[in-house]
Enzyme design. Structure first.
Site, PDB file in Angstrom:
ATOM      1  N   SER A  35       0.808  -1.226   0.000  1.00  0.00           N
ATOM      2  CA  SER A  35       0.000   0.000   0.000  1.00  0.00           C
ATOM      3  C   SER A  35       0.837   1.270   0.000  1.00  0.00           C
ATOM      4  O   SER A  35       0.317   2.348  -0.284  1.00  0.00           O
ATOM      5  CB  SER A  35      -0.939   0.016   1.207  1.00  0.00           C
ATOM      6  OG  SER A  35      -0.219   0.126   2.419  1.00  0.00           O
ATOM      7  N   LYS A 108       0.797   4.617   6.705  1.00  0.00           N
ATOM      8  CA  LYS A 108       0.209   5.463   5.665  1.00  0.00           C
ATOM      9  C   LYS A 108       0.842   6.854   5.746  1.00  0.00           C
ATOM     10  O   LYS A 108       1.587   7.174   6.657  1.00  0.00           O
ATOM     11  CB  LYS A 108      -1.308   5.601   5.838  1.00  0.00           C
ATOM     12  CG  LYS A 108      -2.092   4.290   5.930  1.00  0.00           C
ATOM     13  CD  LYS A 108      -2.137   3.539   4.617  1.00  0.00           C
ATOM     14  CE  LYS A 108      -2.942   2.251   4.768  1.00  0.00           C
ATOM     15  NZ  LYS A 108      -2.845   1.407   3.549  1.00  0.00           N
TER      16      LYS A 108
END
Length: 271
Positions: A35, A108
Site C-alpha cells: 500500500s 500510511k
C-alpha cells in the site's frame, strides 16, 4: 566474573535495553503490504521515531505507523500462532523488526489534519486539501480518474486523514468514509513517525518529507509555515545497533584498547 556467568548477564541487560528503546525511543516495523509502494516495499523494515509526537502533532506529508480503529480491516492477512513459543518468538523478533506485524498496525501518509477539508478531484484528478490541489510525486499507481472522487471530508479536530502512496492498492481513509469518523483516525492512535528504511541494506536511508504541502493553507486560510526537521534522525538510525544484543556483546569481546582510549598512552609510559 567467569565468562559463563558474564555472557548470560550481558544478554539479559542487552534485551532489557532493547525493550526500553523499543517502547520509548525507536522501533523497527515490518512492511506487510504494497500500500506504500514505491516509498516502502513489501518486507522492508522501517525505523519509527516513537517520541517525536510527544512534543507536537503529526504533520501533513509524514509517513506514520498507527493502530487502526475498529472499522479498519487488517492488510497483512498474517495468521498468527497463539502458542507460548510462537508468542515469545514474536516478542524477540519484534525487537529487531523481524516478526510479522500486528494485524492492527498500519503505515500510511498523513494527508489531512484537524480542520482540513480533503476531497478529490480537481480537473486533473488531483487530491485537494483546503482547496489546493496536491502535486504528489510519491504516488506509485493511482486509480482510474473516474474512480478517484470522494468527499469533501472535513477532518475532525484531533484526527488525521490517511492515504497510501500506492493509491490503487491502499485501503486507507477513503475506504472507511461511511464510518462514524469519515475514515479518519485519532492522533492518539499514532505509534510514531517512520523516518528511515533500515533493511534491506540496498534501501537504507532516511524518508524525507515532501514539498507537496508547502503551499497548502491551514484550515483557517492562513499561509503554511515550514518547521525544521527534528535533529538527531541520523543518530537514531544507529541506536538499535549501538544498544542491541550484538553491540553489547561486541563491547565485551572487543580489544580493550578500543574501549579505553588512554591505554596507548599508558603503554608508551611503560615502554
Amino acid at each position: 566474573m567467569p565468562l559463563w556467568q558474564e555472557i548470560p548477564l550481558l544478554l539479559i541487560i542487552a534485551f532489557v535495553l532493547a525493550t526500553v528503546i523499543k517502547t520509548f525511543v525507536v522501533q523497527a516495523f515490518y512492511i506487510p503490504s504494497g500500500s506504500m509502494e514505491q516509498t516502502l516495499l513489501v518486507s522492508d523494515r522501517v525505523l519509527v521515531n516513537k517520541f517525536v509526537y510527544d512534543t507536537r502533532d503529526p504533520r501533513r506529508g509524514e509517513v506514520v505507523v498507527f493502530r487502526g480503529t475498529d472499522s479498519w480491516v487488517p492488510e497483512n492477512g498474517v495468521q498468527q500462532n497463539t502458542g507460548a513459543l510462537a508468542t515469545a518468538g514474536r516478542m524477540l523478533g519484534g525487537l529487531i523488526g523481524a516478526a510479522p506485524p500486528d494485524e492492527k498496525d498500519f503505515v500510511k501518509r498523513v494527508i489531512g489534519v484537524g480542520g482540513d477539508v480533503v476531497q478529490c478531484c480537481d480537473k486533473d484528478g488531483r487530491v485537494e486539501v483546503n482547496g489546493t490541489p496536491l502535486v504528489e510525486p510519491y504516488i506509485f499507481e493511482d486509480d482510474p480518474i473516474q474512480e478517484r472522487p470522494f468527499g469533501p471530508v472535513t477532518v475532525p479536530d484531533g484526527r488525521l486523514f490517511m492515504m497510501g502512496d500506492h493509491r490503487s492498492r491502499s485501503a486507507d481513509s477513503r475506504v472507511y468514509l461511511n464510518d462514524q469518523w469519515r475514515g479518519t483516525i485519532p492522533v492518539e492512535a499514532v505509534i510514531g513517525q517512520a523516518y528511515a528504511t533500515a533493511w534491506p541494506a540496498s534501501r537504507w536511508g532516511l524518508l524525507p518529507e515532501p514539498d507537496t504541502f508547502s503551499d497548502v493553507p491551514t484550515a483557517l486560510g492562513e499561509k503554511p509555515h515550514s518547521e525544521p526537521q527534528p535533529a538527531g534522525a541520523t543518530a537514531l538510525l544507529v541506536l538499535p545497533v549501538l544498544f542491541g544484543p550484538f553491540g553489547l556483546l561486541w563491547s565485551r569481546r572487543a580489544p580493550r584498547w578500543l574501549l579505553r582510549p588512554d591505554s596507548r598512552r599508558r603503554r608508551r609510559l611503560r615502554w
